[in-house]
Design a protein around this motif. Sequence first.
Motif, PDB file in Angstrom:
ATOM      1  N   PHE A   1      -6.034  -2.776  -0.371  1.00 46.38           N
ATOM      2  CA  PHE A   1      -7.030  -3.333  -0.878  1.00 46.38           C
ATOM      3  C   PHE A   1      -7.685  -4.855   0.420  1.00 46.38           C
ATOM      4  CE2 PHE A   1      -5.373  -1.466  -5.094  1.00 46.38           C
ATOM      5  CZ  PHE A   1      -6.304  -0.260  -4.644  1.00 46.38           C
ATOM      6  N   ALA A   2      -7.126  -5.549   0.469  1.00 46.16           N
ATOM      7  CA  ALA A   2      -7.890  -6.915   1.209  1.00 46.16           C
ATOM      8  C   ALA A   2      -8.148  -6.027   2.764  1.00 46.16           C
ATOM      9  CB  ALA A   2      -6.669  -7.473   0.946  1.00 46.16           C
ATOM     10  N   LEU A   3      -7.793  -5.022   3.306  1.00 41.08           N
ATOM     11  CA  LEU A   3      -8.223  -4.954   4.877  1.00 41.08           C
ATOM     12  C   LEU A   3      -9.666  -3.825   4.004  1.00 41.08           C
ATOM     13  CD1 LEU A   3      -5.255  -3.340   6.550  1.00 41.08           C
ATOM     14  CD2 LEU A   3      -7.110  -5.724   7.266  1.00 41.08           C
ATOM     15  N   PHE A   4      -9.614  -3.324   2.826  1.00 41.93           N
ATOM     16  CA  PHE A   4     -10.856  -2.088   3.387  1.00 41.93           C
ATOM     17  C   PHE A   4     -11.773  -2.750   2.131  1.00 41.93           C
ATOM     18  CE2 PHE A   4      -7.149   0.212   5.318  1.00 41.93           C
ATOM     19  CZ  PHE A   4      -8.032   0.587   6.309  1.00 41.93           C
ATOM     20  N   LEU A   5     -11.502  -3.057   1.091  1.00 42.73           N
ATOM     21  CA  LEU A   5     -11.997  -3.684  -0.194  1.00 42.73           C
ATOM     22  C   LEU A   5     -11.990  -4.452   0.268  1.00 42.73           C
ATOM     23  CD1 LEU A   5     -11.445  -0.531  -2.162  1.00 42.73           C
ATOM     24  CD2 LEU A   5     -13.446  -1.004  -1.031  1.00 42.73           C
ATOM     25  N   GLY A   6     -11.832  -5.785   1.044  1.00 45.29           N
ATOM     26  CA  GLY A   6     -12.040  -7.066   0.842  1.00 45.29           C
ATOM     27  C   GLY A   6     -12.919  -8.158   0.580  1.00 45.29           C
ATOM     28  N   GLY A   7     -14.231  -7.539   1.176  1.00 41.93           N
ATOM     29  CA  GLY A   7     -15.610  -7.940   0.823  1.00 41.93           C
ATOM     30  C   GLY A   7     -16.440  -7.496  -0.551  1.00 41.93           C
ATOM     31  N   PHE A   8     -15.552  -6.566  -1.269  1.00 43.96           N
ATOM     32  CA  PHE A   8     -16.091  -7.210  -2.418  1.00 43.96           C
ATOM     33  C   PHE A   8     -15.147  -7.694  -3.229  1.00 43.96           C
ATOM     34  CE2 PHE A   8     -17.442  -3.072  -0.930  1.00 43.96           C
ATOM     35  CZ  PHE A   8     -18.918  -3.494  -0.674  1.00 43.96           C
ATOM     36  N   GLY A   9     -14.160  -8.129  -3.169  1.00 47.25           N
ATOM     37  CA  GLY A   9     -12.984  -8.538  -3.718  1.00 47.25           C
ATOM     38  C   GLY A   9     -11.931  -8.067  -4.395  1.00 47.25           C
ATOM     39  N   ILE A  10     -11.331  -6.586  -4.350  1.00 50.73           N
ATOM     40  CA  ILE A  10     -11.248  -5.587  -5.216  1.00 50.73           C
ATOM     41  C   ILE A  10      -9.660  -6.242  -4.954  1.00 50.73           C
ATOM     42  CG2 ILE A  10      -9.676  -3.129  -5.533  1.00 50.73           C
ATOM     43  CD1 ILE A  10     -13.012  -3.917  -6.127  1.00 50.73           C
ATOM     44  N   HIS A  11      -8.622  -6.388  -3.752  1.00 49.60           N
ATOM     45  CA  HIS A  11      -7.508  -7.017  -4.094  1.00 49.60           C
ATOM     46  C   HIS A  11      -7.635  -8.126  -5.256  1.00 49.60           C
ATOM     47  CE1 HIS A  11     -10.094  -9.490  -1.142  1.00 49.60           C
ATOM     48  NE2 HIS A  11      -8.345 -10.860  -1.475  1.00 49.60           N
ATOM     49  N   LYS A  12      -8.619  -9.125  -5.314  1.00 45.26           N
ATOM     50  CA  LYS A  12      -7.987 -10.447  -6.102  1.00 45.26           C
ATOM     51  C   LYS A  12      -7.894  -9.672  -7.266  1.00 45.26           C
ATOM     52  CE  LYS A  12      -8.334 -13.479  -3.114  1.00 45.26           C
ATOM     53  NZ  LYS A  12      -7.356 -14.697  -3.206  1.00 45.26           N
ATOM     54  N   PHE A  13      -8.721  -8.855  -7.917  1.00 43.33           N
ATOM     55  CA  PHE A  13      -9.056  -7.939  -9.192  1.00 43.33           C
ATOM     56  C   PHE A  13      -7.424  -7.358  -8.772  1.00 43.33           C
ATOM     57  CE2 PHE A  13     -13.329  -8.117  -8.822  1.00 43.33           C
ATOM     58  CZ  PHE A  13     -13.793  -8.826 -10.008  1.00 43.33           C
ATOM     59  N   TYR A  14      -7.473  -6.422  -8.402  1.00 39.41           N
ATOM     60  CA  TYR A  14      -5.988  -5.777  -8.654  1.00 39.41           C
ATOM     61  C   TYR A  14      -4.878  -6.969  -8.618  1.00 39.41           C
ATOM     62  CZ  TYR A  14      -1.723  -3.082  -6.759  1.00 39.41           C
ATOM     63  OH  TYR A  14      -0.611  -2.685  -6.989  1.00 39.41           O
ATOM     64  N   LEU A  15      -4.336  -8.120  -8.664  1.00 38.19           N
ATOM     65  CA  LEU A  15      -3.734  -8.820  -7.834  1.00 38.19           C
ATOM     66  C   LEU A  15      -3.668  -9.738  -9.433  1.00 38.19           C
ATOM     67  CD1 LEU A  15      -2.865  -9.537  -4.502  1.00 38.19           C
ATOM     68  CD2 LEU A  15      -1.674  -8.876  -5.486  1.00 38.19           C
ATOM     69  N   GLY A  16      -4.995  -9.426 -10.385  1.00 43.67           N
ATOM     70  CA  GLY A  16      -4.854 -10.120 -11.309  1.00 43.67           C
ATOM     71  C   GLY A  16      -5.587 -11.603 -11.270  1.00 43.67           C
ATOM     72  N   ARG A  17      -5.909 -12.625 -10.527  1.00 42.30           N
ATOM     73  CA  ARG A  17      -6.967 -12.869  -9.996  1.00 42.30           C
ATOM     74  C   ARG A  17      -9.151 -12.551 -10.112  1.00 42.30           C
ATOM     75  NH1 ARG A  17      -2.917 -14.592 -10.111  1.00 42.30           N
ATOM     76  NH2 ARG A  17      -1.547 -15.519  -8.146  1.00 42.30           N
ATOM     77  N   SER A  18      -9.042 -12.131 -11.206  1.00 43.53           N
ATOM     78  CA  SER A  18     -10.144 -11.900 -11.400  1.00 43.53           C
ATOM     79  C   SER A  18     -11.412 -12.804 -10.881  1.00 43.53           C
ATOM     80  CB  SER A  18     -10.292 -11.644 -13.327  1.00 43.53           C
ATOM     81  OG  SER A  18      -9.519 -10.445 -13.797  1.00 43.53           O
ATOM     82  N   GLY A  19     -11.310 -14.071 -11.308  1.00 44.03           N
ATOM     83  CA  GLY A  19     -11.800 -14.972 -11.031  1.00 44.03           C
ATOM     84  C   GLY A  19     -12.557 -15.533  -9.465  1.00 44.03           C
ATOM     85  N   ALA A  20     -12.227 -15.158  -8.947  1.00 40.60           N
ATOM     86  CA  ALA A  20     -11.393 -15.451  -7.512  1.00 40.60           C
ATOM     87  C   ALA A  20     -12.330 -14.104  -7.142  1.00 40.60           C
ATOM     88  CB  ALA A  20     -10.828 -15.579  -6.123  1.00 40.60           C
ATOM     89  N   GLY A  21     -11.936 -12.637  -7.510  1.00 42.28           N
ATOM     90  CA  GLY A  21     -12.540 -11.630  -7.390  1.00 42.28           C
ATOM     91  C   GLY A  21     -14.000 -11.299  -8.019  1.00 42.28           C
ATOM     92  N   ILE A  22     -14.651 -12.248  -8.740  1.00 46.80           N
ATOM     93  CA  ILE A  22     -15.568 -12.396  -8.992  1.00 46.80           C
ATOM     94  C   ILE A  22     -16.647 -12.865  -8.168  1.00 46.80           C
ATOM     95  CG2 ILE A  22     -17.436 -13.412 -10.404  1.00 46.80           C
ATOM     96  CD1 ILE A  22     -15.551 -12.433 -12.964  1.00 46.80           C
TER      97      ILE A  22
END
Length: 116
Positions: A58-79
């Motif tokens: 997720f971080a490699l391919f969708l990291g620009g959108f923060g998908i890995h942050k949402f996946y790992l439970g870091r919604s604030g950073a994902g936003i």
Amino acid sequence: MNGSGQKGPDEKYCSECGAIIKARAEICPKCGVRQASPFGSLGAVAPNGKSKLAAILFALFLGGFGIHKFYLGRSGAGILYLLFCWTFIPALLGFIDAILLLIMSDDDFNRKYGGV
């Protein structure tokens, strides 16, 4: 081994005989076969079911959108990643996050992202 026939969060199935064993067991006490993760260190799964390999991808391919942050439970950073995705800075940060996840030990991954 919980005796109920269902695998607990700190248990896994033996790769040879299918017996329920401790997740950190190197050798199955029932059949004696050495256990190995198919992905090496990348196959780590936290007690809450979060996969280290999935987080890295997720971080490699969708990291620009923060998908890995949402996946790992870091919604604030994902936003924040979503708000600034047009600057490509989150994509660079996502690549860095992927590298950091790749070199992170399984214990550190479980400690940081394994909370249920």
